[in-house]
Design a protein around this motif. Sequence first.
Motif, short mmCIF file in Angstrom:
data_model
loop_
_atom_site.label_atom_id
_atom_site.label_comp_id
_atom_site.label_asym_id
_atom_site.label_seq_id
_atom_site.Cartn_x
_atom_site.Cartn_y
_atom_site.Cartn_z
N SER A 1 3.97 -5.90 -0.51
CA SER A 1 4.86 -6.02 -1.72
C SER A 1 6.09 -5.32 -1.38
CB SER A 1 4.29 -4.78 -2.92
OG SER A 1 5.15 -4.39 -3.59
N ASN B 1 1.02 0.22 -9.56
CA ASN B 1 2.54 0.40 -8.94
C ASN B 1 2.68 -0.20 -7.87
OD1 ASN B 1 0.80 1.95 -7.07
ND2 ASN B 1 2.09 3.77 -7.24
N GLY C 1 4.23 -2.95 -7.67
CA GLY C 1 5.98 -3.28 -7.68
C GLY C 1 6.19 -4.99 -7.61
N SER D 1 2.09 -7.33 -11.61
CA SER D 1 1.65 -6.14 -12.10
C SER D 1 2.74 -5.28 -13.03
CB SER D 1 0.88 -5.53 -10.93
OG SER D 1 2.03 -5.22 -9.93
N ASN D 2 3.82 -5.46 -12.65
CA ASN D 2 5.12 -4.84 -13.29
C ASN D 2 5.07 -5.33 -14.82
OD1 ASN D 2 6.02 -3.60 -11.15
ND2 ASN D 2 7.97 -4.59 -11.15
N GLN E 1 4.07 -2.93 -17.97
CA GLN E 1 5.14 -2.80 -19.07
C GLN E 1 4.59 -3.40 -20.52
OE1 GLN E 1 8.23 -4.83 -16.74
NE2 GLN E 1 9.42 -3.08 -16.41
#
Length: 260
Positions: free
Chosen positions: A117, A222, A224, A228-229, A233
């Motif tokens: 990542s 996390n 990044g 996944s972000n 969110q």
Amino acid sequence: MHNLLLNFLQAVAPLREKIRDLEQSFSQKYPPVKFLSEKDRKRILITGGAGFVGSHLTDKLMMDGHEVTVVDNFFTGRKRNVEHWIGHENFELINHDVVEPLYIEVDQIYHLASPASPPNYMYNPIKTLKTNTIGTLNMLGLAKRVGARLLLASTSEVYGDPEVHPQNEDYWGHVNPIGPRACYDEGKRVAETMCYAYMKQEGVEVRVARIFNTFGSRMHMNDGRVVSNFILQALQGEPLTVYGAGSQTRAFQYVRSANV
Ligand SMILES: O=c1ccn([C@@H]2O[C@H](COP(=O)(O)OP(=O)(O)O[C@H]3OC[C@@H](O)[C@H](O)[C@H]3O)[C@@H](O)[C@H]2O)c(=O)[nH]1
């Protein structure tokens, strides 16, 4: 007399618990594993085998009936990703950094060790470079010594900031050697070069797979990366952060599709 009995019961209580734990560990259930004859069963090393993509490959090769040795330094990999195999007779987990040489006997090597990542690989660019250069050199050296076939997990990032969409294998890329992503882009590019040099010069059998942006189970919360972000969110009811003008193009794949 009554006190004596009470003391006795108190003393054996922890022992009983220990026996229960032991019984449970003996009857531990592993995912179903195929039986392979000696001739078909391979000894396979997976570097980065406790990582996001690596652990799914570990599952696949274990369930296919092979003997799997996972090597991981647990920088982004996690023991939890492979804990369901710990204790299985076909499985071994070694805490080792591929930047240091490794001497074992194997038939095949899947070389996945590297943070993938962007925030993870940019966290320590020198370490990312060492992992992908010295680490790959060590694994190719091992492949040469024991006559093993090696697969390198490369990346779509070898194309850099491509001017062609979608990218095919004939495209050579558009990479900035001193840009913020260079440690990973150039690290993987030289890793590919090393594979082909060992093939041409030493006859090592190599494979290179350029993996594109991958998502799925066991991805760090996390991590990044964008998938996944966005999920995180969305779950928190926050707005999704689109970097730049949002005109970027990416090819995505589900992690299990990468391992077939
Ligand atoms: O929160 C975010 C995260 C990312 N992005 C954007 O989404 C796109 C995808 O970015 P990611 O961080 O998911 O990762 P990238 O696609 O750049 O690289 C990834 O994919 C290829 C793999 O081989 C690499 O190992 C991995 O780094 C980029 O254009 C990025 O700018 C956002 O808009 N918002």
